[in-house]
Design a protein around this motif. Structure first.
Motif, PDB file in Angstrom:
ATOM      1  N   LYS A   1     -12.695 -24.186 -19.019  1.00 64.44           N
ATOM      2  CA  LYS A   1     -13.539 -24.477 -20.170  1.00 64.44           C
ATOM      3  C   LYS A   1     -14.523 -23.350 -20.438  1.00 64.44           C
ATOM      4  CE  LYS A   1     -13.348 -29.533 -20.023  1.00 64.44           C
ATOM      5  NZ  LYS A   1     -14.146 -30.781 -19.948  1.00 64.44           N
ATOM      6  N   VAL A   2     -14.794 -23.140 -21.726  1.00 63.92           N
ATOM      7  CA  VAL A   2     -15.740 -22.126 -22.163  1.00 63.92           C
ATOM      8  C   VAL A   2     -16.810 -22.790 -23.018  1.00 63.92           C
ATOM      9  CG1 VAL A   2     -16.051 -19.970 -23.421  1.00 63.92           C
ATOM     10  CG2 VAL A   2     -13.938 -20.369 -22.175  1.00 63.92           C
ATOM     11  N   TYR A   3     -18.041 -22.452 -22.745  1.00 62.38           N
ATOM     12  CA  TYR A   3     -19.171 -22.964 -23.522  1.00 62.38           C
ATOM     13  C   TYR A   3     -19.882 -21.780 -24.172  1.00 62.38           C
ATOM     14  CZ  TYR A   3     -23.735 -25.020 -24.576  1.00 62.38           C
ATOM     15  OH  TYR A   3     -24.882 -25.439 -25.211  1.00 62.38           O
ATOM     16  N   PHE A   4     -20.117 -21.836 -25.482  1.00 59.18           N
ATOM     17  CA  PHE A   4     -20.783 -20.771 -26.217  1.00 59.18           C
ATOM     18  C   PHE A   4     -22.186 -21.189 -26.614  1.00 59.18           C
ATOM     19  CE2 PHE A   4     -16.327 -19.712 -27.012  1.00 59.18           C
ATOM     20  CZ  PHE A   4     -16.320 -18.331 -26.856  1.00 59.18           C
ATOM     21  N   GLU A   5     -23.143 -20.294 -26.438  1.00 55.34           N
ATOM     22  CA  GLU A   5     -24.472 -20.417 -27.024  1.00 55.34           C
ATOM     23  C   GLU A   5     -24.674 -19.212 -27.918  1.00 55.34           C
ATOM     24  OE1 GLU A   5     -27.664 -20.882 -24.303  1.00 55.34           O
ATOM     25  OE2 GLU A   5     -26.953 -22.792 -23.507  1.00 55.34           O
ATOM     26  N   THR A   6     -25.038 -19.437 -29.174  1.00 51.97           N
ATOM     27  CA  THR A   6     -25.146 -18.355 -30.141  1.00 51.97           C
ATOM     28  C   THR A   6     -26.568 -18.247 -30.648  1.00 51.97           C
ATOM     29  OG1 THR A   6     -22.855 -18.753 -30.829  1.00 51.97           O
ATOM     30  CG2 THR A   6     -24.211 -17.398 -32.267  1.00 51.97           C
ATOM     31  N   TYR A   7     -27.122 -17.051 -30.554  1.00 57.29           N
ATOM     32  CA  TYR A   7     -28.479 -16.777 -31.022  1.00 57.29           C
ATOM     33  C   TYR A   7     -28.432 -15.668 -32.063  1.00 57.29           C
ATOM     34  CZ  TYR A   7     -29.870 -19.209 -26.715  1.00 57.29           C
ATOM     35  OH  TYR A   7     -30.021 -20.117 -25.707  1.00 57.29           O
ATOM     36  N   GLY A   8     -29.388 -15.687 -33.008  1.00 50.15           N
ATOM     37  CA  GLY A   8     -29.512 -14.567 -33.927  1.00 50.15           C
ATOM     38  C   GLY A   8     -28.875 -14.813 -35.273  1.00 50.15           C
ATOM     39  N   CYS A   9     -28.303 -13.740 -35.836  1.00 53.04           N
ATOM     40  CA  CYS A   9     -27.868 -13.730 -37.225  1.00 53.04           C
ATOM     41  C   CYS A   9     -26.520 -14.405 -37.430  1.00 53.04           C
ATOM     42  CB  CYS A   9     -27.795 -12.289 -37.728  1.00 53.04           C
ATOM     43  SG  CYS A   9     -26.542 -11.286 -36.893  1.00 53.04           S
ATOM     44  N   GLN A  10     -26.126 -14.530 -38.705  1.00 51.97           N
ATOM     45  CA  GLN A  10     -24.836 -15.135 -39.046  1.00 51.97           C
ATOM     46  C   GLN A  10     -23.664 -14.326 -38.511  1.00 51.97           C
ATOM     47  OE1 GLN A  10     -27.338 -14.510 -41.236  1.00 51.97           O
ATOM     48  NE2 GLN A  10     -27.484 -16.086 -42.810  1.00 51.97           N
ATOM     49  N   MET A  11     -23.868 -13.007 -38.334  1.00 54.18           N
ATOM     50  CA  MET A  11     -22.792 -12.187 -37.775  1.00 54.18           C
ATOM     51  C   MET A  11     -22.454 -12.628 -36.357  1.00 54.18           C
ATOM     52  SD  MET A  11     -21.398 -10.013 -39.805  1.00 54.18           S
ATOM     53  CE  MET A  11     -20.571  -8.972 -38.609  1.00 54.18           C
ATOM     54  N   ASN A  12     -23.448 -13.078 -35.604  1.00 52.13           N
ATOM     55  CA  ASN A  12     -23.179 -13.584 -34.262  1.00 52.13           C
ATOM     56  C   ASN A  12     -22.379 -14.877 -34.317  1.00 52.13           C
ATOM     57  OD1 ASN A  12     -24.426 -11.458 -33.029  1.00 52.13           O
ATOM     58  ND2 ASN A  12     -26.283 -12.560 -32.480  1.00 52.13           N
ATOM     59  N   VAL A  13     -22.649 -15.704 -35.324  1.00 54.13           N
ATOM     60  CA  VAL A  13     -21.864 -16.930 -35.515  1.00 54.13           C
ATOM     61  C   VAL A  13     -20.413 -16.571 -35.806  1.00 54.13           C
ATOM     62  CG1 VAL A  13     -21.585 -19.009 -36.912  1.00 54.13           C
ATOM     63  CG2 VAL A  13     -23.875 -18.207 -36.329  1.00 54.13           C
ATOM     64  N   SER A  14     -20.222 -15.601 -36.693  1.00 54.49           N
ATOM     65  CA  SER A  14     -18.867 -15.154 -37.029  1.00 54.49           C
ATOM     66  C   SER A  14     -18.173 -14.541 -35.824  1.00 54.49           C
ATOM     67  CB  SER A  14     -18.936 -14.136 -38.174  1.00 54.49           C
ATOM     68  OG  SER A  14     -17.655 -13.633 -38.483  1.00 54.49           O
ATOM     69  N   ASP A  15     -18.907 -13.746 -35.037  1.00 59.74           N
ATOM     70  CA  ASP A  15     -18.312 -13.130 -33.850  1.00 59.74           C
ATOM     71  C   ASP A  15     -17.905 -14.172 -32.818  1.00 59.74           C
ATOM     72  OD1 ASP A  15     -18.609 -10.689 -34.984  1.00 59.74           O
ATOM     73  OD2 ASP A  15     -20.022  -9.894 -33.512  1.00 59.74           O
ATOM     74  N   THR A  16     -18.669 -15.264 -32.731  1.00 59.01           N
ATOM     75  CA  THR A  16     -18.285 -16.351 -31.828  1.00 59.01           C
ATOM     76  C   THR A  16     -16.901 -16.880 -32.185  1.00 59.01           C
ATOM     77  OG1 THR A  16     -20.597 -16.997 -31.554  1.00 59.01           O
ATOM     78  CG2 THR A  16     -18.940 -18.625 -30.945  1.00 59.01           C
ATOM     79  N   GLU A  17     -16.662 -17.053 -33.477  1.00 62.66           N
ATOM     80  CA  GLU A  17     -15.368 -17.576 -33.932  1.00 62.66           C
ATOM     81  C   GLU A  17     -14.238 -16.587 -33.659  1.00 62.66           C
ATOM     82  OE1 GLU A  17     -16.421 -18.274 -37.973  1.00 62.66           O
ATOM     83  OE2 GLU A  17     -17.343 -20.224 -37.574  1.00 62.66           O
ATOM     84  N   ILE A  18     -14.526 -15.285 -33.760  1.00 57.69           N
ATOM     85  CA  ILE A  18     -13.518 -14.265 -33.472  1.00 57.69           C
ATOM     86  C   ILE A  18     -13.207 -14.236 -31.982  1.00 57.69           C
ATOM     87  CG2 ILE A  18     -13.096 -11.771 -33.435  1.00 57.69           C
ATOM     88  CD1 ILE A  18     -14.731 -11.586 -36.010  1.00 57.69           C
ATOM     89  N   ALA A  19     -14.248 -14.214 -31.144  1.00 58.13           N
ATOM     90  CA  ALA A  19     -14.031 -14.189 -29.695  1.00 58.13           C
ATOM     91  C   ALA A  19     -13.283 -15.432 -29.225  1.00 58.13           C
ATOM     92  CB  ALA A  19     -15.372 -14.079 -28.980  1.00 58.13           C
ATOM     93  N   TRP A  20     -13.629 -16.581 -29.794  1.00 59.61           N
ATOM     94  CA  TRP A  20     -12.965 -17.814 -29.395  1.00 59.61           C
ATOM     95  C   TRP A  20     -11.487 -17.796 -29.758  1.00 59.61           C
ATOM     96  CZ3 TRP A  20     -11.786 -21.262 -26.362  1.00 59.61           C
ATOM     97  CH2 TRP A  20     -11.200 -22.473 -26.716  1.00 59.61           C
ATOM     98  N   SER A  21     -11.124 -17.127 -30.850  1.00 59.56           N
ATOM     99  CA  SER A  21      -9.715 -17.065 -31.231  1.00 59.56           C
ATOM    100  C   SER A  21      -8.887 -16.348 -30.169  1.00 59.56           C
ATOM    101  CB  SER A  21      -9.565 -16.370 -32.588  1.00 59.56           C
ATOM    102  OG  SER A  21      -9.853 -14.992 -32.496  1.00 59.56           O
ATOM    103  N   PHE A  22      -9.460 -15.307 -29.542  1.00 60.35           N
ATOM    104  CA  PHE A  22      -8.746 -14.598 -28.479  1.00 60.35           C
ATOM    105  C   PHE A  22      -8.612 -15.462 -27.224  1.00 60.35           C
ATOM    106  CE2 PHE A  22     -10.427 -10.837 -30.834  1.00 60.35           C
ATOM    107  CZ  PHE A  22      -9.196 -10.268 -31.148  1.00 60.35           C
ATOM    108  N   LEU A  23      -9.665 -16.179 -26.868  1.00 58.07           N
ATOM    109  CA  LEU A  23      -9.634 -16.996 -25.650  1.00 58.07           C
ATOM    110  C   LEU A  23      -8.739 -18.218 -25.827  1.00 58.07           C
ATOM    111  CD1 LEU A  23     -13.363 -16.866 -24.510  1.00 58.07           C
ATOM    112  CD2 LEU A  23     -11.439 -15.487 -23.732  1.00 58.07           C
ATOM    113  N   GLN A  24      -8.766 -18.796 -27.014  1.00 61.04           N
ATOM    114  CA  GLN A  24      -7.937 -19.975 -27.267  1.00 61.04           C
ATOM    115  C   GLN A  24      -6.459 -19.648 -27.080  1.00 61.04           C
ATOM    116  OE1 GLN A  24      -7.450 -21.506 -31.348  1.00 61.04           O
ATOM    117  NE2 GLN A  24      -8.269 -23.445 -30.598  1.00 61.04           N
ATOM    118  N   LYS A  25      -6.042 -18.461 -27.532  1.00 64.79           N
ATOM    119  CA  LYS A  25      -4.642 -18.057 -27.393  1.00 64.79           C
ATOM    120  C   LYS A  25      -4.238 -17.866 -25.936  1.00 64.79           C
ATOM    121  CE  LYS A  25      -4.442 -15.752 -31.891  1.00 64.79           C
ATOM    122  NZ  LYS A  25      -4.324 -14.447 -32.590  1.00 64.79           N
ATOM    123  N   LYS A  26      -5.210 -17.642 -25.059  1.00 68.27           N
ATOM    124  CA  LYS A  26      -4.929 -17.446 -23.646  1.00 68.27           C
ATOM    125  C   LYS A  26      -5.092 -18.712 -22.820  1.00 68.27           C
ATOM    126  CE  LYS A  26      -3.824 -13.108 -23.707  1.00 68.27           C
ATOM    127  NZ  LYS A  26      -2.469 -12.651 -23.315  1.00 68.27           N
TER     128      LYS A  26
END
Length: 585
Positions: free
Chosen positions: A83-108
């Motif tokens: 399991k992976v738990y994300f905490e996101t702080y800061g700008c909307q770009m960090n929110v978007s990056d969370t979704e990108i990083a999660w796409s790589f982990l989900q595939k694995k």
């Protein structure tokens, strides 16, 4: 030679075991080790990768004297349901990056948990962090120390908890996070999310790992982010990364790299998918979103220089050619007429007339513009290396209202207490706020960041107490102006995109109007169309018409009249309203 070198440890191990096993007659153990170990293909594949000189991202390993395993399994289920738990702080770009990083982990094969209570049985905790302000950074340090304490208390019978830091802070503080404080196991910079599965694999093997190198090309154009927005509500779509402006106070160019834009075809595909999923609002994202420039196709590569706002300049030489922001905004707005389009964060230099005219023409592009001023003093703006004066900025505001008369809401960013700022400079900022009439303000006291031009060339000479006093004064002015402007909305009818329940009451709903103002109203069934008898409940993602009955400096209240659509609803504004409606401080 590289391939031969990598084979030596394997050949040596084979000979050692072979001689030993002849003497001990224990050949079965040798056969088992060879059968389960790496194959020749593993070494050849990784040897060829190390010999490439194509300029691709290289990887750092903080344990310089410990060899990284030369092979990583190609198993698509590498995560083994951890399991992976994300905490996101800061700008909307960090929110978007969370979704990108999660796409790589989900595939694995990783699983994602959204509850902090589930962190103990999880195996990985990732944090997307912001480094723009000292106060935010200190909050993050405190949080990391809390999580490290949680990690130490973890039972040895459980899967070890690994802590990862992703994004801007990973790049800037890699040595302190990994080697000095030893608070994290994995560091991944904003251009290294593709490498995240490999980094986690090594971390689960007991190593501390990092990849924080920046790229001149990475846009994640081939990645479909895993959006976590409520179905039928809103989503962020990243269209470009990095920044070339080099403002003297800003660390973004050093933590996120140079500007590069995602191909328009990739952006349109993502917007179409979101439309098919019922998403009603898309926000286009970038550090300097309206400097978008796509040169991915031959027909986009011309010699025409970009058009800047009148009176604005850049420190860098503008690069010619490419499909510009106005072209992209045009195509995105045509995907779905019932989908609202916003964009952030822009630079005021990149608002040529064609962008403003397009916003005026399209009913689904929100008439809400973010124009970060940072200061109202031309002297301070010069020290900030912003590329404009107070007069040029006000001319842009006047041009916005001329092209989009009475229909635009403005927001802005302001920094108080910048290097050398005097009381007179501060007064200029206060007067600019009153003159422009912003709808939303993001207001901060200056905190110096390493690597920036200000850090090397200027002096942070405004005392902390003075900064705080000026910030409080600016907030007071913002709220006073907002209250005055919001009162003009009482009695008007606003088109609202419903977000969900109000935070204070389950009997109330909230949403935002075109100007991004929060509107709260009672939960009730309303007519399917204005003037009709049949009614239906209001759900997140619905458009509704709300009549405003009261206002404060930060929100509006009213009651819902009926369901509505973008295409069937006009944009009538109450008489006398020229600017925005709310200050967010």
């Amino acid at each position: 030679m590289a391939g031969t070198y990598r084979l030596r440890p394997l050949l040596y191990t084979f000979r050692r075991h072979f001689n030993s096993d002849i003497k001990s007659s224990n050949t079965s153990k040798l056969r088992s080790e060879i059968a389960t170990g790496p194959t020749l293909r593993d070494f050849i594949r990784n040897s060829s990768l190390t010999e490439e000189k194509s300029g691709e991202i290289q990887h750092e390993n903080t344990q310089q004297h410990e060899e990284i395993p030369a092979y990583i399994p190609e198993d698509p289920h590498l995560g083994r349901s951890r399991k992976v738990y994300f905490e996101t702080y800061g700008c909307q770009m960090n929110v978007s990056d969370t979704e990108i990083a999660w796409s790589f982990l989900q595939k694995k094969g990783y699983l994602r948990t959204g509850e902090l209570s589930e962190v103990p049985p999880a195996s990985m905790l990732c944090k997307f962090l912001c480094v723009l302000r000292e106060k935010a950074e200190q909050t993050i340090w405190n949080r990391l120390q809390q999580l490290t304490a949680l990690k130490k208390r973890r039972s040895k019978t459980q899967t070890p908890l690994k802590i990862g830091v992703l994004g801007c802070m990973a790049e800037r503080l890699k040595v302190k996070l990994l080697e000095q404080e030893k608070l994290v196991d994995v560091l991944a910079g904003p251009d290294a999310y593709r490498d995240l599965p490999r980094l986690l694999y090594l971390a689960h093997g007991g190593q501390r790992t990092s990849n924080v190198l920046l790229s001149l090309e990475e846009t994640y154009a081939d990645v479909m982010p895993v959006h976590q927005a409520n179905p039928g509500h809103s989503a962020f779509v990243s269209i470009m990364r990095g920044c070339d402006n080099m403002c003297s106070y800003c660390i973004v160019p050093f933590t996120r790299g140079r500007e590069r834009s995602r191909p328009v075809s990739s952006i349109l595909e993502e917007v179409r998918i979101l439309s098919d999923q019922g998403v009603k609002e898309v926000t286009l994202l970038g550090q300097n979103v309206n400097s978008y420039r796509d040169t991915s196709e031959v027909q986009f590569c011309g010699s025409e220089p970009p058009r800047l706002s009148r009176g604005f300049s850049t420190l860098y030489r503008p690069r010619p050619g490419g499909l510009r922001f106005a072209d992209l905004l045009d195509r995105v707005s045509l995907v779905d007429p019932e989908m609202r389009i916003r964009f952030t964060s822009p630079h005021p230099k990149d608002f040529p007339d064609e962008v403003l005219q397009l916003i005026q023409e399209r009913t689904n592009i929100c008439r809400q513009l973010h124009l970060p001023a940072q200061s109202g003093s031309s002297r301070v703006l010069h020290a900030m290396r912003r590329g404009y004066t107070r007069e040029a900025y006000l001319e842009l505001v006047a041009n916005v209202h001329r092209i989009i008369p009475g229909r635009v809401s403005l927001s802005s960013d302001f920094i108080v207490g910048f290097c050398g700022e005097t009381q007179e400079d501060h007064e200029h900022t206060l007067s600019l706020v009153k003159e422009v009439g912003y709808s939303i303000g993001f207001l901060f006291a200056y905190s110096m960041r390493k690597k920036t031009h200000a850090y090397h060339r200027l002096q942070d000479d405004v005392p902390a107490q003075v900064k705080q006093h000026r910030l409080e004064e600016l907030i007071t002015v913002f709220r006073g102006e907002a209250a005055r402007v919001n009162n003009r909305l009482i009695g008007s009818t606003q088109l609202i995109l419903v977000e969900g329940e109000s935070k204070r009451s389950s009997q109330e709903l909230c949403g935002r109007n075109e100007g991004n103002v929060k509107v709260i109203f009672p939960r009730q069934d309303v007519a399917l169309q204005a003037g009709e008898t049949p009614t239906a409940p209001i759900k997140p993602g619905n458009y509704v018409l709300v009549q405003i009955t009261s206002a404060s400096s930060q929100s509006l209240r009213g009651h819902a009249l009926s369901h509505a659509t973008l295409s069937s609803t006009g944009r009538e504004q109450p008489q006398g309203l020229q600017d925005g409606q709310m200050a967010r401080c």
